[in-house]
Design a protein around this motif. Structure first.
Motif, PDB file in Angstrom:
ATOM      1  N   ALA A  63       0.847  -1.198   0.000  1.00  0.00           N
ATOM      2  CA  ALA A  63       0.000   0.000   0.000  1.00  0.00           C
ATOM      3  C   ALA A  63       0.875   1.238   0.000  1.00  0.00           C
ATOM      4  O   ALA A  63       1.953   1.249   0.584  1.00  0.00           O
ATOM      5  CB  ALA A  63      -0.921   0.010   1.222  1.00  0.00           C
ATOM      6  N   GLY A  64       0.392   2.271  -0.685  1.00  0.00           N
ATOM      7  CA  GLY A  64       1.020   3.578  -0.593  1.00  0.00           C
ATOM      8  C   GLY A  64       2.129   3.877  -1.566  1.00  0.00           C
ATOM      9  O   GLY A  64       3.126   4.477  -1.201  1.00  0.00           O
ATOM     10  N   GLY A  65       1.996   3.495  -2.805  1.00  0.00           N
ATOM     11  CA  GLY A  65       2.998   3.831  -3.804  1.00  0.00           C
ATOM     12  C   GLY A  65       3.143   2.719  -4.819  1.00  0.00           C
ATOM     13  O   GLY A  65       2.618   1.626  -4.640  1.00  0.00           O
ATOM     14  N   VAL A  66       3.871   3.015  -5.870  1.00  0.00           N
ATOM     15  CA  VAL A  66       4.109   2.022  -6.914  1.00  0.00           C
ATOM     16  C   VAL A  66       5.156   1.032  -6.405  1.00  0.00           C
ATOM     17  O   VAL A  66       6.236   1.445  -5.981  1.00  0.00           O
ATOM     18  CB  VAL A  66       4.593   2.700  -8.217  1.00  0.00           C
ATOM     19  CG1 VAL A  66       4.890   1.667  -9.290  1.00  0.00           C
ATOM     20  CG2 VAL A  66       3.564   3.713  -8.706  1.00  0.00           C
ATOM     21  N   PRO A  67       4.839  -0.261  -6.419  1.00  0.00           N
ATOM     22  CA  PRO A  67       5.817  -1.239  -5.940  1.00  0.00           C
ATOM     23  C   PRO A  67       7.017  -1.350  -6.880  1.00  0.00           C
ATOM     24  O   PRO A  67       6.893  -1.141  -8.090  1.00  0.00           O
ATOM     25  CB  PRO A  67       5.025  -2.553  -5.909  1.00  0.00           C
ATOM     26  CG  PRO A  67       3.909  -2.350  -6.878  1.00  0.00           C
ATOM     27  CD  PRO A  67       3.596  -0.886  -6.862  1.00  0.00           C
ATOM     28  N   ALA A  68       8.150  -1.691  -6.317  1.00  0.00           N
ATOM     29  CA  ALA A  68       9.372  -1.884  -7.105  1.00  0.00           C
ATOM     30  C   ALA A  68       9.230  -3.134  -7.973  1.00  0.00           C
ATOM     31  O   ALA A  68       8.556  -4.089  -7.592  1.00  0.00           O
ATOM     32  CB  ALA A  68      10.568  -2.037  -6.169  1.00  0.00           C
ATOM     33  N   PRO A  69       9.870  -3.138  -9.133  1.00  0.00           N
ATOM     34  CA  PRO A  69       9.798  -4.312 -10.016  1.00  0.00           C
ATOM     35  C   PRO A  69      10.205  -5.617  -9.325  1.00  0.00           C
ATOM     36  O   PRO A  69       9.594  -6.663  -9.546  1.00  0.00           O
ATOM     37  CB  PRO A  69      10.757  -3.960 -11.151  1.00  0.00           C
ATOM     38  CG  PRO A  69      10.758  -2.470 -11.187  1.00  0.00           C
ATOM     39  CD  PRO A  69      10.626  -2.041  -9.744  1.00  0.00           C
ATOM     40  N   ASP A  70      11.237  -5.577  -8.485  1.00  0.00           N
ATOM     41  CA  ASP A  70      11.666  -6.783  -7.770  1.00  0.00           C
ATOM     42  C   ASP A  70      10.575  -7.290  -6.843  1.00  0.00           C
ATOM     43  O   ASP A  70      10.412  -8.502  -6.669  1.00  0.00           O
ATOM     44  CB  ASP A  70      12.935  -6.519  -6.958  1.00  0.00           C
ATOM     45  CG  ASP A  70      14.165  -6.351  -7.840  1.00  0.00           C
ATOM     46  OD1 ASP A  70      14.103  -6.752  -9.031  1.00  0.00           O
ATOM     47  OD2 ASP A  70      15.176  -5.827  -7.360  1.00  0.00           O
ATOM     48  N   GLN A  71       9.847  -6.369  -6.229  1.00  0.00           N
ATOM     49  CA  GLN A  71       8.767  -6.746  -5.330  1.00  0.00           C
ATOM     50  C   GLN A  71       7.644  -7.433  -6.104  1.00  0.00           C
ATOM     51  O   GLN A  71       7.113  -8.454  -5.661  1.00  0.00           O
ATOM     52  CB  GLN A  71       8.234  -5.506  -4.613  1.00  0.00           C
ATOM     53  CG  GLN A  71       7.243  -5.806  -3.523  1.00  0.00           C
ATOM     54  CD  GLN A  71       6.826  -4.551  -2.765  1.00  0.00           C
ATOM     55  OE1 GLN A  71       7.029  -3.430  -3.218  1.00  0.00           O
ATOM     56  NE2 GLN A  71       6.242  -4.755  -1.615  1.00  0.00           N
ATOM     57  N   VAL A  72       7.298  -6.905  -7.266  1.00  0.00           N
ATOM     58  CA  VAL A  72       6.244  -7.503  -8.092  1.00  0.00           C
ATOM     59  C   VAL A  72       6.661  -8.905  -8.526  1.00  0.00           C
ATOM     60  O   VAL A  72       5.870  -9.853  -8.439  1.00  0.00           O
ATOM     61  CB  VAL A  72       5.933  -6.617  -9.318  1.00  0.00           C
ATOM     62  CG1 VAL A  72       4.931  -7.299 -10.234  1.00  0.00           C
ATOM     63  CG2 VAL A  72       5.411  -5.252  -8.875  1.00  0.00           C
ATOM     64  N   ARG A  73       7.906  -9.062  -8.960  1.00  0.00           N
ATOM     65  CA  ARG A  73       8.386 -10.391  -9.377  1.00  0.00           C
ATOM     66  C   ARG A  73       8.346 -11.381  -8.216  1.00  0.00           C
ATOM     67  O   ARG A  73       8.018 -12.554  -8.386  1.00  0.00           O
ATOM     68  CB  ARG A  73       9.788 -10.287  -9.960  1.00  0.00           C
ATOM     69  CG  ARG A  73       9.788  -9.712 -11.363  1.00  0.00           C
ATOM     70  CD  ARG A  73      11.153  -9.852 -12.042  1.00  0.00           C
ATOM     71  NE  ARG A  73      12.182  -9.012 -11.442  1.00  0.00           N
ATOM     72  CZ  ARG A  73      12.408  -7.753 -11.776  1.00  0.00           C
ATOM     73  NH1 ARG A  73      11.684  -7.179 -12.712  1.00  0.00           N
ATOM     74  NH2 ARG A  73      13.355  -7.057 -11.184  1.00  0.00           N
ATOM     75  N   ALA A  74       8.654 -10.917  -7.003  1.00  0.00           N
ATOM     76  CA  ALA A  74       8.623 -11.775  -5.823  1.00  0.00           C
ATOM     77  C   ALA A  74       7.204 -12.284  -5.560  1.00  0.00           C
ATOM     78  O   ALA A  74       7.019 -13.437  -5.158  1.00  0.00           O
ATOM     79  CB  ALA A  74       9.176 -11.045  -4.597  1.00  0.00           C
ATOM     80  N   TRP A  75       6.202 -11.442  -5.764  1.00  0.00           N
ATOM     81  CA  TRP A  75       4.812 -11.881  -5.574  1.00  0.00           C
ATOM     82  C   TRP A  75       4.465 -13.006  -6.538  1.00  0.00           C
ATOM     83  O   TRP A  75       3.748 -13.929  -6.174  1.00  0.00           O
ATOM     84  CB  TRP A  75       3.845 -10.723  -5.805  1.00  0.00           C
ATOM     85  CG  TRP A  75       3.936  -9.610  -4.833  1.00  0.00           C
ATOM     86  CD1 TRP A  75       4.378  -9.671  -3.535  1.00  0.00           C
ATOM     87  CD2 TRP A  75       3.596  -8.241  -5.057  1.00  0.00           C
ATOM     88  NE1 TRP A  75       4.327  -8.430  -2.958  1.00  0.00           N
ATOM     89  CE2 TRP A  75       3.851  -7.532  -3.863  1.00  0.00           C
ATOM     90  CE3 TRP A  75       3.103  -7.540  -6.154  1.00  0.00           C
ATOM     91  CZ2 TRP A  75       3.627  -6.175  -3.742  1.00  0.00           C
ATOM     92  CZ3 TRP A  75       2.876  -6.187  -6.037  1.00  0.00           C
ATOM     93  CH2 TRP A  75       3.129  -5.518  -4.829  1.00  0.00           C
ATOM     94  N   LEU A  76       4.992 -12.951  -7.734  1.00  0.00           N
ATOM     95  CA  LEU A  76       4.696 -13.980  -8.734  1.00  0.00           C
ATOM     96  C   LEU A  76       5.416 -15.287  -8.403  1.00  0.00           C
ATOM     97  O   LEU A  76       4.968 -16.354  -8.814  1.00  0.00           O
ATOM     98  CB  LEU A  76       5.085 -13.496 -10.126  1.00  0.00           C
ATOM     99  CG  LEU A  76       4.265 -12.306 -10.623  1.00  0.00           C
ATOM    100  CD1 LEU A  76       4.896 -11.713 -11.874  1.00  0.00           C
ATOM    101  CD2 LEU A  76       2.827 -12.702 -10.884  1.00  0.00           C
ATOM    102  N   ASP A  77       6.518 -15.212  -7.688  1.00  0.00           N
ATOM    103  CA  ASP A  77       7.284 -16.405  -7.310  1.00  0.00           C
ATOM    104  C   ASP A  77       6.715 -17.115  -6.095  1.00  0.00           C
ATOM    105  O   ASP A  77       7.090 -18.251  -5.803  1.00  0.00           O
ATOM    106  CB  ASP A  77       8.745 -16.049  -7.040  1.00  0.00           C
ATOM    107  CG  ASP A  77       9.471 -15.650  -8.322  1.00  0.00           C
ATOM    108  OD1 ASP A  77       9.010 -16.016  -9.418  1.00  0.00           O
ATOM    109  OD2 ASP A  77      10.505 -14.949  -8.219  1.00  0.00           O
ATOM    110  N   GLU A  78       5.875 -16.425  -5.321  1.00  0.00           N
ATOM    111  CA  GLU A  78       5.344 -17.011  -4.074  1.00  0.00           C
ATOM    112  C   GLU A  78       4.525 -18.239  -4.329  1.00  0.00           C
ATOM    113  O   GLU A  78       3.824 -18.364  -5.289  1.00  0.00           O
ATOM    114  CB  GLU A  78       4.482 -15.978  -3.327  1.00  0.00           C
ATOM    115  CG  GLU A  78       5.269 -14.861  -2.755  1.00  0.00           C
ATOM    116  CD  GLU A  78       4.403 -13.817  -2.052  1.00  0.00           C
ATOM    117  OE1 GLU A  78       3.172 -13.957  -2.033  1.00  0.00           O
ATOM    118  OE2 GLU A  78       4.966 -12.853  -1.536  1.00  0.00           O
TER     119      GLU A  78
END
Length: 78
Positions: A63-78
């Protein structure tokens, strides 16, 4: 399949967040369902006070801003 919700009023940051998630999923070859939520009652129901917010499979992960690309990729790896 992972289910994402981008919570926000449709601002530029919300659009950038949705595009980042869709692009990362495409690059990773991961099938996702992406929904944009603009209803303030639903956004507040998730406990998000600052948008954009991201809900992954029912859990608020950002929440509260555009997530970093690494963070988005980590969500897909979960």
């Amino acid at each position: 399949m992972k289910t994402f919700k981008v919570l926000g009023g449709g601002c530029r940051n919300c659009e950038m967040t949705a595009k980042a998630i869709a692009q990362a999923a495409k690059e990773a070859g991961v099938e996702i369902q992406l929904e944009k939520v603009t209803d303030m009652a639903e956004i507040l129901g998730h406990g998000v006070m600052s948008t954009p917010g991201v809900v992954l499979d029912g859990q608020v992960v950002h929440a509260g801003g555009v997530p970093a690309p690494d963070q988005v990729r980590a969500w897909l790896d979960e």
